[in-house]
Design an enzyme around this catalytic site. Structure first.
Site, mmCIF file in Angstrom:
data_model
loop_
_atom_site.group_PDB
_atom_site.id
_atom_site.type_symbol
_atom_site.label_atom_id
_atom_site.label_comp_id
_atom_site.label_asym_id
_atom_site.label_seq_id
_atom_site.Cartn_x
_atom_site.Cartn_y
_atom_site.Cartn_z
ATOM 1 N N ASP A 16 0.838 -1.205 0.000
ATOM 2 C CA ASP A 16 0.000 0.000 0.000
ATOM 3 C C ASP A 16 0.872 1.253 0.000
ATOM 4 O O ASP A 16 2.097 1.169 -0.135
ATOM 5 C CB ASP A 16 -0.974 -0.028 1.182
ATOM 6 C CG ASP A 16 -0.271 -0.055 2.533
ATOM 7 O OD1 ASP A 16 0.939 0.254 2.613
ATOM 8 O OD2 ASP A 16 -0.938 -0.403 3.528
ATOM 9 N N GLN A 17 0.264 2.391 0.198
ATOM 10 C CA GLN A 17 0.985 3.665 0.167
ATOM 11 C C GLN A 17 2.050 3.750 1.257
ATOM 12 O O GLN A 17 3.023 4.483 1.128
ATOM 13 C CB GLN A 17 -0.020 4.816 0.307
ATOM 14 C CG GLN A 17 0.589 6.177 0.055
ATOM 15 C CD GLN A 17 -0.453 7.277 0.045
ATOM 16 O OE1 GLN A 17 -1.605 7.053 0.360
ATOM 17 N NE2 GLN A 17 -0.041 8.473 -0.317
#
Length: 142
Positions: A16-17
């Site tokens: 993810d980010q």
């Protein structure tokens, strides 16, 4: 107890980010581990499905302890926690390359007819699977 191990290299697309494995990807990894265990026992989901039987998830839990990140190597260790001839509960432990436990979890499954989704007995329909699952679920060391 019989266990199976599946190796996974964490891909960039699975993060993810924040740079850690997105939580839902662990559920996919559970499936990889479950398939590895079934194959180790000498069976195949595809063969079961070819006979018109599916094995849907009825419950799943995941407990996140440590993050895995892009480039890490993970090992999914899978075993059978419970089996009663109808329902199977698989247990998972995902470790990083240092052997640290990052995620644990379990999933419950039943077998159903593809056309009706009505449950069927593994014990009656697949006696070889039944015997192997009893052995795999045994708490004795193999």
């Amino acid at each position: 107890m019989i266990t199976a191990e599946a190796e996974i290299q964490v891909r960039y697309a699975e993060t993810d980010q924040m740079g850690v494995v997105y939580h839902a990807n662990y559920i996919i990894w559970f499936e990889i581990g479950r398939t590895a265990l079934i194959e180790k026992l000498g069976f195949s989901y595809a063969d079961m499905e070819n006979e018109g039987i599916l094995s849907p998830v009825t419950h799943v839990e995941a407990f996140y302890k440590k993050p895995l990140t892009y480039g890490d190597h993970a090992t999914v260790v899978t075993s059978i926690k419970e089996y009663n001839g109808l329902k199977v509960v698989y247990e998972y432990e995902i470790k990083n390359s240092n052997g640290n436990v990052c995620v644990t979890g379990n999933s419950s499954h039943v077998c159903v007819k593809k056309e009706t989704f009505r449950p069927v007995s593994i014990k009656k329909l697949f006696p070889e699977w039944h015997s192997a699952y009893l052995l795999a679920a045994s708490k004795e060391e193999m």
